[in-house]
Write a protein that holds these residues in place. Structure first.
Motif, PDB file in Angstrom:
ATOM      1  N   THR A  58      -4.734  -0.637   3.230  1.00 33.28           N
ATOM      2  CA  THR A  58      -6.105  -1.574   2.655  1.00 33.28           C
ATOM      3  C   THR A  58      -5.988  -1.404   0.860  1.00 33.28           C
ATOM      4  OG1 THR A  58      -6.840   0.979   2.465  1.00 33.28           O
ATOM      5  CG2 THR A  58      -7.338  -0.862   4.422  1.00 33.28           C
ATOM      6  N   GLY A  59      -7.428  -1.739   0.316  1.00 34.42           N
ATOM      7  CA  GLY A  59      -8.040  -1.673  -1.075  1.00 34.42           C
ATOM      8  C   GLY A  59      -7.539  -2.585  -1.699  1.00 34.42           C
ATOM      9  N   SER A  60      -7.375  -2.992  -3.190  1.00 32.50           N
ATOM     10  CA  SER A  60      -7.225  -3.891  -3.650  1.00 32.50           C
ATOM     11  C   SER A  60      -5.787  -4.976  -3.753  1.00 32.50           C
ATOM     12  CB  SER A  60      -8.070  -4.118  -4.862  1.00 32.50           C
ATOM     13  OG  SER A  60      -8.175  -3.001  -5.746  1.00 32.50           O
ATOM     14  N   THR A  61      -4.688  -3.954  -3.734  1.00 33.39           N
ATOM     15  CA  THR A  61      -3.500  -4.231  -3.968  1.00 33.39           C
ATOM     16  C   THR A  61      -2.549  -5.356  -3.501  1.00 33.39           C
ATOM     17  OG1 THR A  61      -3.634  -2.841  -5.496  1.00 33.39           O
ATOM     18  CG2 THR A  61      -1.203  -3.977  -5.202  1.00 33.39           C
ATOM     19  N   GLY A 114      -0.025   1.076  -0.497  1.00 40.64           N
ATOM     20  CA  GLY A 114      -0.431   1.008  -2.015  1.00 40.64           C
ATOM     21  C   GLY A 114      -0.077   2.337  -2.566  1.00 40.64           C
ATOM     22  N   ILE A 115      -0.489   2.551  -3.937  1.00 37.54           N
ATOM     23  CA  ILE A 115      -0.532   3.800  -4.191  1.00 37.54           C
ATOM     24  C   ILE A 115      -1.950   4.090  -5.278  1.00 37.54           C
ATOM     25  CG2 ILE A 115       0.501   3.322  -6.392  1.00 37.54           C
ATOM     26  CD1 ILE A 115       2.094   6.519  -5.797  1.00 37.54           C
ATOM     27  N   HIS A 151      -1.369   9.450  -4.413  1.00 39.85           N
ATOM     28  CA  HIS A 151      -2.203   9.395  -3.012  1.00 39.85           C
ATOM     29  C   HIS A 151      -0.628   8.368  -2.607  1.00 39.85           C
ATOM     30  CE1 HIS A 151      -5.896   7.406  -3.728  1.00 39.85           C
ATOM     31  NE2 HIS A 151      -5.884   6.538  -3.180  1.00 39.85           N
ATOM     32  N   ASN A 197     -12.294   4.887  -5.503  1.00 38.90           N
ATOM     33  CA  ASN A 197     -12.646   3.613  -4.802  1.00 38.90           C
ATOM     34  C   ASN A 197     -14.346   3.871  -4.946  1.00 38.90           C
ATOM     35  OD1 ASN A 197      -9.750   4.242  -4.354  1.00 38.90           O
ATOM     36  ND2 ASN A 197     -10.428   4.787  -1.533  1.00 38.90           N
ATOM     37  N   TYR A 253     -12.617   0.497   6.560  1.00 39.71           N
ATOM     38  CA  TYR A 253     -11.173  -0.596   6.365  1.00 39.71           C
ATOM     39  C   TYR A 253     -10.405  -0.805   7.554  1.00 39.71           C
ATOM     40  CZ  TYR A 253      -9.777   2.260   2.520  1.00 39.71           C
ATOM     41  OH  TYR A 253      -9.701   3.092   1.337  1.00 39.71           O
ATOM     42  N   LEU A 301      -3.144   2.757   8.169  1.00 37.71           N
ATOM     43  CA  LEU A 301      -2.583   3.761   7.261  1.00 37.71           C
ATOM     44  C   LEU A 301      -3.322   4.703   7.304  1.00 37.71           C
ATOM     45  CD1 LEU A 301      -1.070   2.928   3.751  1.00 37.71           C
ATOM     46  CD2 LEU A 301      -0.581   4.345   5.550  1.00 37.71           C
ATOM     47  N   ASP A 302      -5.138   4.740   7.484  1.00 39.65           N
ATOM     48  CA  ASP A 302      -5.557   5.586   7.657  1.00 39.65           C
ATOM     49  C   ASP A 302      -7.357   4.726   8.029  1.00 39.65           C
ATOM     50  OD1 ASP A 302      -6.014   3.589   5.029  1.00 39.65           O
ATOM     51  OD2 ASP A 302      -5.472   5.384   3.401  1.00 39.65           O
ATOM     52  N   ARG A 307     -15.898   1.871  -6.532  1.00 41.32           N
ATOM     53  CA  ARG A 307     -16.361   0.646  -6.712  1.00 41.32           C
ATOM     54  C   ARG A 307     -16.567  -0.388  -5.698  1.00 41.32           C
ATOM     55  NH1 ARG A 307     -10.446   1.087  -6.913  1.00 41.32           N
ATOM     56  NH2 ARG A 307      -9.518  -0.993  -6.511  1.00 41.32           N
ATOM     57  N   PHE A 308     -15.818   0.001  -4.649  1.00 43.05           N
ATOM     58  CA  PHE A 308     -16.073  -1.231  -3.211  1.00 43.05           C
ATOM     59  C   PHE A 308     -17.950  -0.691  -2.579  1.00 43.05           C
ATOM     60  CE2 PHE A 308     -11.360  -0.128  -3.799  1.00 43.05           C
ATOM     61  CZ  PHE A 308     -11.144  -1.719  -3.677  1.00 43.05           C
ATOM     62  N   GLY A 343      -1.912   6.260   1.883  1.00 39.40           N
ATOM     63  CA  GLY A 343      -2.484   6.388   2.413  1.00 39.40           C
ATOM     64  C   GLY A 343      -3.709   7.713   1.541  1.00 39.40           C
ATOM     65  N   PHE A 344      -3.883   8.535   2.649  1.00 40.93           N
ATOM     66  CA  PHE A 344      -5.103   9.304   1.565  1.00 40.93           C
ATOM     67  C   PHE A 344      -4.615  10.245   1.697  1.00 40.93           C
ATOM     68  CE2 PHE A 344      -9.281   6.554   2.636  1.00 40.93           C
ATOM     69  CZ  PHE A 344      -9.480   6.414   1.037  1.00 40.93           C
ATOM     70  N   LYS A 371      -1.972   2.692 -12.937  1.00 44.87           N
ATOM     71  CA  LYS A 371      -1.013   3.378 -11.795  1.00 44.87           C
ATOM     72  C   LYS A 371       0.379   3.474 -12.511  1.00 44.87           C
ATOM     73  CE  LYS A 371      -3.589   2.434  -8.180  1.00 44.87           C
ATOM     74  NZ  LYS A 371      -3.763   1.058  -7.287  1.00 44.87           N
TER      75      LYS A 371
HETATM   76  C1  GLP Z   1      -7.236   3.766  -0.856  1.00 51.47           C
HETATM   77  C2  GLP Z   1      -6.398   3.760   0.200  1.00 51.47           C
HETATM   78  C3  GLP Z   1      -4.882   4.095   0.344  1.00 51.47           C
HETATM   79  C4  GLP Z   1      -4.769   2.307  -1.059  1.00 51.47           C
HETATM   80  C5  GLP Z   1      -5.330   3.127  -2.346  1.00 51.47           C
HETATM   81  C6  GLP Z   1      -4.728   1.945  -3.649  1.00 51.47           C
HETATM   82  O1  GLP Z   1      -7.597   5.447  -1.517  1.00 51.47           O
HETATM   83  N1  GLP Z   1      -6.931   4.784   0.929  1.00 51.47           N
HETATM   84  O2  GLP Z   1      -4.170   3.474   0.966  1.00 51.47           O
HETATM   85  O3  GLP Z   1      -3.259   2.433  -1.843  1.00 51.47           O
HETATM   86  O4  GLP Z   1      -6.419   3.262  -1.974  1.00 51.47           O
HETATM   87  O5  GLP Z   1      -5.815   1.189  -3.661  1.00 51.47           O
HETATM   88  P1  GLP Z   1      -6.496  -0.282  -4.439  1.00 51.47           P
HETATM   89  O6  GLP Z   1      -4.642  -0.803  -4.269  1.00 51.47           O
HETATM   90  O7  GLP Z   1      -7.011  -0.264  -4.533  1.00 51.47           O
HETATM   91  O8  GLP Z   1      -5.290   0.628  -5.954  1.00 51.47           O
END
Ligand code: GLP
Length: 240
Positions: free
Chosen positions: A36-39, A131-132, A137, A164, A79, A65-66, A166-167, A139-140, A201
């Motif tokens: 998940t996430g914005s990426t 993502g990262i 991190h 996180n 998620y 993932l989480d 911002r969501f 996942g989580f 990042k």
């Molecule tokens: C969250 C998710 C991760 C994700 C990370 C990065 O913490 N658990 O799996 O990689 O956000 O999110 P973004 O892509 O919004 O920077």
């Protein structure tokens, strides 16, 4: 580790979507690991727009993932809600083939074991997208003194809660704990594709790829896998 540096977000998303399409074209009952996430938003949009020309998800299974602990699927910040709205409701995947950790299970320890066993029995994942976080991190899996191997409940760091928030309506409403695949779970995927963009990042990417393998930088565990592709932009690549 293969590192692909792209000029813009659209190209990153397109290449990631191509990996997914190729996997499902080769194996119509592929098992996908999803983030998940914005990426990954751009990748998911391309999948929605183009999947009919490329593949069907009828026989595909997905493992997320989480998930945040305490948020159910009706909560817009969960998620589960994200995946349904951003991807699943727009493609021909069967509901029974979608697996996301249950953040509101009565017994979270049991849920962790259940989810891990599901991945083991229905997997392995043919491809896992990641993502990262700015602190490295995946996942989580937060920076830690040891690698947590399997699906587990984790206490989120202040850094992740802030990143996180911002969501959420406010930083106070960000859950303090989450359930996530562990490091061995992640490494059990046959192929891993990690996406990252932006200056915030860059440090996590450099430490993950060039630094030593340490639980203090969870992304560094990817150095132990022999089939990882990292797709990033120039900003995220600036320390490489
Ligand atoms: C969250 C998710 C991760 C994700 C990370 C990065 O913490 N658990 O799996 O990689 O956000 O999110 P973004 O892509 O919004 O920077």
């Amino acid at each position: 580790m293969e590192v692909v540096i792209k000029d813009n977000y659209q190209e990153i998303s397109q290449l990631a979507a191509n990996y997914l399409f190729d996997t499902v074209k080769k194996k119509n009952d592929a098992v996908l690991g999803l983030p998940t996430g914005s990426t990954p938003l751009g990748m998911y949009q391309i999948i929605i727009d183009k999947y009919k020309d490329n593949c069907s998800f009828q026989n595909v299974r997905t493992f997320n993932l989480d998930e945040y602990v305490g948020l159910d699927k009706t909560n817009k910040c969960s998620y589960c809600y994200y995946m349904e709205n951003i991807l699943f409701s727009h493609i021909d995947i069967k509901e029974e083939n979608i697996y996301i950790p249950n953040g509101v299970a009565e017994n979270m320890e049991e849920e962790c074991r259940y989810y891990e066993n599901l991945i083991r029995s229905r997997g392995p994942m043919d491809i896992l997208f990641l993502g990262i976080g700015p602190n490295g991190h995946i996942g989580f899996n937060e920076p830690n003194y040891y690698f947590e191997p399997y699906t587990h409940v984790v206490k989120l760091t202040d850094n992740t809660i802030a990143a996180n928030s911002r969501f959420f309506d406010s930083i106070e409403s960000v859950p303090k704990t989450a359930i996530t695949m562990g490091m061995k779970t992640i490494l059990s995927a046959k192929k891993i594709v990690m996406l990252a963009t932006g200056h915030n990042k860059a440090e996590a990417i450099a430490k993950s790829i060039k630094g030593k393998v340490t639980p203090q930088v969870p992304g560094s565990v990817l150095q132990l896998h022999n089939n990882v592709t990292l797709i990033i932009d120039k900003d995220a690549a600036k320390y490489l």
